[in-house]
Scaffold this active site. Structure first.
Site, PDB file in Angstrom:
ATOM      1  CG  ASP A 172      -2.033   1.010   1.104  1.00  0.00           C
ATOM      2  OD1 ASP A 172      -1.699   2.207   1.025  1.00  0.00           O
ATOM      3  OD2 ASP A 172      -3.209   0.626   1.106  1.00  0.00           O
ATOM      4  CG  LEU A 173       2.520   4.793  -3.034  1.00  0.00           C
ATOM      5  CD1 LEU A 173       3.891   4.143  -3.061  1.00  0.00           C
ATOM      6  CD2 LEU A 173       2.162   5.292  -4.432  1.00  0.00           C
ATOM      7  CG  ASP A 189      -3.539   3.535  -2.135  1.00  0.00           C
ATOM      8  OD1 ASP A 189      -4.402   2.632  -2.149  1.00  0.00           O
ATOM      9  OD2 ASP A 189      -3.408   4.337  -1.187  1.00  0.00           O
TER      10      ASP A 189
END
Length: 377
Positions: free
Chosen positions: A227-228, A270
């Site tokens: 997960d960015l 994301d």
């Protein structure tokens, strides 16, 4: 070929049952009877040989057709020379075999024309030896008729075969091109446009395939979720082009650090996934740390207000699935999502490896309703 040799056998039997002329000498009669028996035996042998051999090479099959039919035609020469009474019958029978050879054996046009001319000259030679030139010339129109019909029929059939071959070749090429386009469309439908990674649907399909392979070969597989961090802040502060750059940077790091047999996918805005096979806990942790450090060490192409490159980080959750455990993709995803939440709440830019648990799908919805509005108790 079966029809051709069957016709040869029928014609051979007809020659055998023809009555003999009374003016035969003993030697000529023995030669004639031997030729009749030889013709029948050769026809049966050629038919049996063709029925036994299935894997003919095209060139060898063409040669076999020519020399077997030629042998049968040469067997008629003793009839034409010795039995003058039935000369015209034998000539018609030999010409019928020559015509069948042209039409049924599907010889090439060059071979058919050469064979027709050769036997036409041979038959005329036998006519000259057995009779006067005038009587021989009387049979010449018959030979020309058979020669023309056989050659013309062979040319027409070869033209049809050529056109049929071309049509089949064009159709085969069109089918191959269509398959290639379908494969290209399928590949495009499985890919994310921005990152060039696989999408969620393809990842779930491969998850089921990986599970079956893990059970068959008895190895562990793993699922990693990335997960960015702070993607919304990057979009708000630097624009969506910077956000796209961050997503592409993460995808590039993923491609560079996983094996070719692993599946990298983008499953959300994301959120990214890596599906791994044949992995142990130690190598899984090493890979996750490599991914985290790789993203951290790759700044974006944009710069902040202090003219410094903008760095991004990623939070990672992962879980290992043994080959004897029956978990669905949703089970594994929910388990890792809880670990990913721990990584986020602990300050982000870290790795959390969790154990897989079953997804709880039984939710008592009636418990959230007041007692007085329940219809059924």
């Amino acid at each position: 070929m079966v029809a051709h040799y069957s016709l040869c056998i029928v014609i051979s039997l007809i020659t055998y049952f023809l009555p003999n002329s009374r003016d035969f000498e003993d030697e000529s009669l023995i030669l004639l009877q031997s030729s009749r028996i030889t013709l029948i035996v050769l026809s049966l042998i050629f038919l049996w040989r063709h029925a036994r051999k299935k894997d003919w090479v095209p060139k060898k099959l063409e040669f076999y057709k020519v020399w077997t039919s030629s042998t049968l035609l040469i067997s008629f020469f003793p009839f034409l020379y010795s039995d003058k009474v039935h000369y015209d019958v034998y000539l018609h029978q030999a010409s019928a075999i020559l015509l069948s050879m042209n039409l049924l054996l599907w010889l090439t046009t060059t071979t058919a024309v050469a064979t027709n001319l050769a036997f036409c000259l041979m038959f005329l030679g036998v006519c000259y030896l057995g009779d006067s030139p005038v009587e021989a010339m009387q049979e010449f129109p018959i030979l020309l008729t058979y020669l023309f019909v056989g050659t013309f029929g062979n040319v027409i059939m070869n033209y049809w075969r050529t056109m049929d071959y071309r049509d089949k070749r064009k159709l085969s090429g069109a089918v191959l091109r269509l398959k290639a386009k379908n494969l290209h469309i399928r590949m495009i439908s499985n890919l994310d446009d921005l990152t060039d990674l696989y999408n969620r649907r393809y990842l779930i399909e491969q998850f089921d395939i990986f599970k079956k392979r893990a059970r068959r070969h008895k190895f562990q597989m793993a699922l990693v979720i990335l997960d960015l961090d702070h993607l919304k802040e990057i979009n708000d502060k630097y624009g969506h082009m910077a956000g796209d750059d961050a997503l592409q940077t993460l995808s590039a790091v993923m491609k560079s650090r996983v094996r070719s047999t692993d599946i990298c996918a983008r499953i959300g805005g994301d959120e990214f996934c890596v599906l791994l096979d044949s992995v142990d806990p130690k190598s899984l942790k090493t890979l996750c740390e490599s991914l985290r450090k790789g993203v951290e060490s790759h700044p974006l192409s944009i710069r902040d207000s202090n003219d410094k490159p903008v760095n991004i980080t990623v939070s990672i959750g992962a879980a290992i699935l043994s080959y004897d455990e029956d978990f669905t993709f949703d089970d594994l995803y929910q388990s890792i999502d809880s670990g990913l939440y721990k990584s986020k709440s602990s300050g982000r830019n870290r790795v959390t490896i969790v154990e897989a648990t079953k997804l709880n799908t039984k939710v008592d919805l009636s418990a959230s309703w007041p007692e007085e509005v329940r219809i059924y108790k």
